[in-house]
Scaffold this active site. Structure first.
Site, mmCIF file in Angstrom:
data_model
loop_
_atom_site.group_PDB
_atom_site.id
_atom_site.type_symbol
_atom_site.label_atom_id
_atom_site.label_comp_id
_atom_site.label_asym_id
_atom_site.label_seq_id
_atom_site.Cartn_x
_atom_site.Cartn_y
_atom_site.Cartn_z
ATOM 1 N N GLU A 156 -14.039 -7.444 13.058
ATOM 2 C CA GLU A 156 -14.399 -6.283 12.387
ATOM 3 C C GLU A 156 -16.098 -6.055 12.428
ATOM 4 O O GLU A 156 -16.269 -4.558 13.925
ATOM 5 C CB GLU A 156 -14.673 -5.679 10.914
ATOM 6 C CG GLU A 156 -13.439 -5.279 10.643
ATOM 7 C CD GLU A 156 -12.758 -5.116 8.533
ATOM 8 O OE1 GLU A 156 -14.168 -4.544 8.529
ATOM 9 O OE2 GLU A 156 -12.126 -4.965 8.050
ATOM 10 N N HIS B 132 -2.280 -6.289 -5.878
ATOM 11 C CA HIS B 132 -2.733 -7.967 -4.474
ATOM 12 C C HIS B 132 -4.020 -8.220 -4.606
ATOM 13 O O HIS B 132 -4.366 -7.250 -4.744
ATOM 14 C CB HIS B 132 -2.172 -7.394 -3.555
ATOM 15 C CG HIS B 132 -2.256 -6.202 -2.168
ATOM 16 N ND1 HIS B 132 -2.489 -4.676 -2.776
ATOM 17 C CD2 HIS B 132 -3.027 -6.110 -1.823
ATOM 18 C CE1 HIS B 132 -2.889 -4.122 -2.167
ATOM 19 N NE2 HIS B 132 -3.385 -5.013 -1.231
ATOM 20 N N CYS C 249 -13.767 -5.785 4.703
ATOM 21 C CA CYS C 249 -12.962 -5.918 3.327
ATOM 22 C C CYS C 249 -11.294 -6.710 4.382
ATOM 23 O O CYS C 249 -11.372 -6.701 5.242
ATOM 24 C CB CYS C 249 -12.122 -4.636 3.213
ATOM 25 S SG CYS C 249 -12.700 -4.067 2.295
ATOM 26 N N HIS D 256 -7.541 -8.645 3.692
ATOM 27 C CA HIS D 256 -6.502 -9.708 2.746
ATOM 28 C C HIS D 256 -6.357 -10.893 2.974
ATOM 29 O O HIS D 256 -6.114 -11.039 4.029
ATOM 30 C CB HIS D 256 -5.053 -9.190 2.237
ATOM 31 C CG HIS D 256 -5.083 -7.519 2.260
ATOM 32 N ND1 HIS D 256 -5.081 -6.658 2.762
ATOM 33 C CD2 HIS D 256 -5.116 -7.079 1.054
ATOM 34 C CE1 HIS D 256 -5.099 -5.030 2.570
ATOM 35 N NE2 HIS D 256 -5.133 -5.089 1.181
ATOM 36 N N GLU E 12 -5.219 -3.420 -6.286
ATOM 37 C CA GLU E 12 -6.382 -4.399 -5.653
ATOM 38 C C GLU E 12 -6.530 -5.130 -6.475
ATOM 39 O O GLU E 12 -7.847 -4.685 -7.772
ATOM 40 C CB GLU E 12 -6.754 -4.281 -4.385
ATOM 41 C CG GLU E 12 -6.228 -3.538 -3.437
ATOM 42 C CD GLU E 12 -6.657 -4.053 -1.566
ATOM 43 O OE1 GLU E 12 -5.927 -3.782 -1.001
ATOM 44 O OE2 GLU E 12 -8.174 -4.130 -1.842
ATOM 45 N N HIS F 236 0.378 -1.690 -0.205
ATOM 46 C CA HIS F 236 0.086 -0.205 0.041
ATOM 47 C C HIS F 236 0.765 1.483 -0.235
ATOM 48 O O HIS F 236 0.289 2.570 0.485
ATOM 49 C CB HIS F 236 -0.579 0.006 1.030
ATOM 50 C CG HIS F 236 -1.930 -1.500 1.353
ATOM 51 N ND1 HIS F 236 -1.331 -2.482 1.359
ATOM 52 C CD2 HIS F 236 -3.214 -1.337 0.286
ATOM 53 C CE1 HIS F 236 -2.735 -2.622 1.390
ATOM 54 N NE2 HIS F 236 -3.627 -2.360 0.583
ATOM 55 N N GLU G 263 -4.192 2.140 -2.675
ATOM 56 C CA GLU G 263 -4.787 0.767 -2.457
ATOM 57 C C GLU G 263 -4.990 0.364 -4.468
ATOM 58 O O GLU G 263 -5.489 1.180 -5.136
ATOM 59 C CB GLU G 263 -6.761 0.777 -2.627
ATOM 60 C CG GLU G 263 -6.818 1.311 -1.061
ATOM 61 C CD GLU G 263 -7.409 0.151 -0.399
ATOM 62 O OE1 GLU G 263 -6.604 -1.349 -0.759
ATOM 63 O OE2 GLU G 263 -7.410 0.434 1.316
#
Length: 190
Positions: free
Chosen positions: A90, A35, A70, A72, A119, A28, A117
């Site tokens: 979250e 990614h 959200c 990863h 992505e 980032h 970002e």
């Protein structure tokens, strides 16, 4: 929050094929590295989706409204496992079956933090009951609200800077999936 920036993410090519790994922080940092990521929507029987307002301590797009959660996946980790973990972390929701509804690739620079970002974002949908208890972690989430999908699309068009830059694209992928599902169900009933 800082320790999450040291987690590894999977670098991918434009087709989503793994090509390496770096830390969240490195991925980032401008100019960013493409990614794998995911964006989850939880949807109730009335067709409303759960939105979260990102915490003010987020390193990217703080206090903007976004989808339910959200994150990863770790390199070689399944989307289902990673997304299930982030739903608990979250918004305090566990054991929701998730369906992948599309992929949205995007690049966005956060003018307030200088972070980016970039992505390859898998969009996931979980169908939940109307009385789902949501226990948002204040370190992750400033607020939550349920919104009908059509109202969300209109709100993003009216005031895009109130929303995370990926929300429009992932909402579009969700709507396309729901339209295809509705069409298939209605033609299958004839």
């Amino acid at each position: 929050m800082g320790s999450r920036e040291s987690h590894l993410v999977e670098l991918v090519d434009p087709d989503g094929q793994a090509v390496g790994e770096v830390t969240v922080d490195e991925a980032h940092t401008a100019p960013g590295m493409l990614h794998r990521a995911f964006s989850v929507f939880l949807r109730d029987p009335a067709g409303r989706v759960l939105l979260q307002q990102r915490s003010e301590v987020k390193t990217r797009f703080p206090l903007r409204w976004a989808n339910t959660c959200c994150g990863h996946p770790l390199p070689e980790e399944s989307l289902q496992i990673a997304a299930g973990r982030r739903l608990v972390e979250e918004v305090g929701v566990a054991e929701v079956p998730l369906t992948e509804v599309g992929v949205y690739s995007y690049y966005a620079e956060d003018p307030s933090t200088g972070r980016v970002e970039y992505e390859y974002d898998h969009v996931l949908l979980g169908e939940v009951s109307a009385d789902l208890p949501v226990l948002a972690d204040p370190d992750e989430v400033a607020d939550v609200r349920w919104v009908p999908l059509d109202e969300l699309t209109q709100a993003i068009a009216r005031e895009p800077r109130a929303y995370a830059p990926w929300l429009s694209g992932v909402t579009e992928r969700l709507q396309q999936f729901l339209d295809r599902t509705d069409t298939a169900e209605s033609s299958g009933g004839r």
